[in-house]
Design an enzyme around this catalytic site. Structure first.
Site, PDB file in Angstrom:
ATOM      1  N   LYS A  30     -37.543 -23.718 -44.626  1.00 50.86           N
ATOM      2  CA  LYS A  30     -38.980 -22.615 -44.943  1.00 50.86           C
ATOM      3  C   LYS A  30     -38.924 -21.537 -44.153  1.00 50.86           C
ATOM      4  CE  LYS A  30     -41.498 -21.132 -48.008  1.00 50.86           C
ATOM      5  NZ  LYS A  30     -41.250 -21.104 -49.819  1.00 50.86           N
ATOM      6  N   TYR A  90     -44.278 -36.772 -43.422  1.00 47.86           N
ATOM      7  CA  TYR A  90     -44.457 -38.432 -44.096  1.00 47.86           C
ATOM      8  C   TYR A  90     -44.657 -38.398 -41.759  1.00 47.86           C
ATOM      9  CZ  TYR A  90     -42.177 -36.642 -47.933  1.00 47.86           C
ATOM     10  OH  TYR A  90     -42.101 -36.471 -49.123  1.00 47.86           O
ATOM     11  N   ASP A  99     -33.630 -35.781 -54.702  1.00 49.46           N
ATOM     12  CA  ASP A  99     -33.370 -36.236 -56.668  1.00 49.46           C
ATOM     13  C   ASP A  99     -33.630 -35.616 -57.474  1.00 49.46           C
ATOM     14  OD1 ASP A  99     -34.983 -38.939 -55.541  1.00 49.46           O
ATOM     15  OD2 ASP A  99     -36.706 -38.239 -56.376  1.00 49.46           O
ATOM     16  N   ASP A 115     -36.893 -22.732 -51.889  1.00 50.73           N
ATOM     17  CA  ASP A 115     -37.630 -22.792 -52.985  1.00 50.73           C
ATOM     18  C   ASP A 115     -36.465 -22.181 -53.627  1.00 50.73           C
ATOM     19  OD1 ASP A 115     -38.399 -21.083 -50.713  1.00 50.73           O
ATOM     20  OD2 ASP A 115     -39.580 -19.637 -52.298  1.00 50.73           O
ATOM     21  N   ASP A 143     -36.550 -34.618 -49.719  1.00 48.89           N
ATOM     22  CA  ASP A 143     -36.921 -35.938 -50.286  1.00 48.89           C
ATOM     23  C   ASP A 143     -36.758 -35.475 -51.871  1.00 48.89           C
ATOM     24  OD1 ASP A 143     -37.943 -37.865 -51.583  1.00 48.89           O
ATOM     25  OD2 ASP A 143     -40.361 -37.480 -50.917  1.00 48.89           O
TER      26      ASP A 143
END
Ligand code: NAD
Length: 361
Positions: free
Chosen positions: A195, A146, A255, A227, A251
């Site tokens: 990852k 980001y 959520d 994942d 992020d």
């Protein structure tokens, strides 16, 4: 203990829920012998109305000089508000980004806890919920994808967009230290999510996290690919204690984790810098649809204040007392409208705050 708290009620339901959190803090002060002093500053739409900008330099400076910040929420009805016919940096939410950056808040903590009284709101099956879950997601907030260099260009007549994901070892180390510190106050189990089978930034992440872990021999460290983590959160949420991860993974996973608790009005959060300083706020927004109607659930903000006691003031006993009072109110069957169910007593924002404050022991 004397604590100087800057309050930022903000817009919409912000002033109502911050008022209730302060009511609870005052009761904590009374019972445990602390003084909480509040200085209120404007941010968001109310600051635009007063000063033409969502956050003034003076407000930021006042926040910087405090021991901790308690924030309600900012923003209005996005489709229908005078605050949005302006450049993005002048909109209410720009105040949020500016204060996070200005206070160097790089570590975001979002707990996801399932109250058994609210288990019906959890979208998972009963056999998966088991004895419930109690985790915190520790997300790096000021680096990664980001904040990397980005651009869009035309290459041989075809549009191409590029975003870059960069982390240096210092950025990883400081968030890892926060995660291990918090694990020491909890069940002493960190799952670091990356990852590393694909990304260089994740391989560096893993290496630095392992170095930090050596300073915390009591804490168990596991690595999990992002994942797999997304699947494990809905298959076996009870296995998580502290989830440590980078900005974009955090992020998305935070959520997902909050969704499985089933109730947005209950979700607290904290953003910390390198010192004990932090900004504490509910995970939800300013809910303009219910503002001023005594309908808002103040519990997320009250629980954010409990996090402030724990992480900025090191008052664990007092934080436990706030969390226990919230638990007791739910056990006794009191609910605001958003979490109300058949057989429970419906109460408004102010009464919910009072009920919690009355149960601080
Ligand atoms: P929202 O979280 O404000 O509301 C979503 C839904 O949840 C609404 O129906 C609302 O009534 C309900 N809700 C939220 N909090 C509640 C509470 N404590 N008690 C009971 N019900 C609650 O999200 P939104 O509607 O997408 O955004 C509204 C405004 O808030 C926008 O301007 C948005 O930009 C802003 N926002 C601010 C923050 C922040 O200040 N940190 C975060 C998210 C959104």
């Amino acid at each position: 203990m004397n604590c100087n708290i800057v309050t930022i009620p903000g817009d919409g339901i912000g002033p109502e829920i911050v008022r209730e959190a302060c009511k609870v803090l005052d009761k904590v002060g009374e019972v445990y012998g602390h003084t909480f002093t509040y200085t209120e500053v404007l941010m968001g739409g109310c600051s635009i109305d007063a000063y033409g900008v969502p956050l003034t330099d003076e407000a930021l400076e006042t926040a910087r000089k405090s021991d901790a910040v308690l924030l309600g929420a900012v923003g209005g009805n996005v489709g229908n508000s005078r605050w949005y016919d302006v450049a993005p940096q002048l909109r209410p939410e720009a105040g949020l980004l500016a204060i996070r950056k200005g206070l160097n808040l790089f570590a975001n903590i979002r707990p996801a806890y399932l109250y058994k009284e609210l288990a019906d709101a959890c979208p998972l099956k009963k056999e998966i919920i088991g004895d419930g879950f109690d985790m915190v997601i520790m997300r790096e907030l000021t680096g990664g994808l980001y904040f990397g260099e980005r651009h869009t260009e035309e290459v041989d007549g075809v549009l191409q967009a590029t975003d870059t994901l960069t982390y240096n070892e210092n950025e990883i180390r400081r968030i890892a230290v926060k995660a291990f510190d918090i694990a020491m106050k909890r069940k002493k189990h960190v799952i670091s999510v990356d990852k590393a089978n694909v990304l260089d930034s994740s391989r560096l992440w893993r290496k630095v996290v392992e170095e930090v872990a050596k300073d915390y021999p009591e804490v168990t460290l596991e690595h999990m690919l992002v994942d797999n983590c997304a699947m494990q959160l809905v298959m076996n949420p009870g296995q998580f204690d502290v989830v440590l991860t980078e900005n974009m993974f955090g992020d998305i996973l935070s959520d997902e984790a909050s969704m499985i608790t089933g109730s947005i009005g209950m979700l607290s959060s904290a953003s910390l810098n390198e010192t004990r300083f932090g900004m504490y706020e509910p995970s939800h927004g300013s809910a303009p649809d219910i503002a001023g109607k005594d309908l808002a659930n103040p519990i997320a903000t009250v629980l954010s204040a409990a996090m402030m006691l724990r992480y900025s003031f090191d008052l664990d006993k007092e934080a436990d007392a706030v969390e226990a009072a919230v638990q007791q109110v739910l056990t006794e069957g009191y609910r605001t409208a958003d979490i109300w169910a058949e057989g429970c007593e419906k109460v408004g924002t102010a009464q919910m705050g009072r009920l919690i404050a009355d149960r601080i022991r």
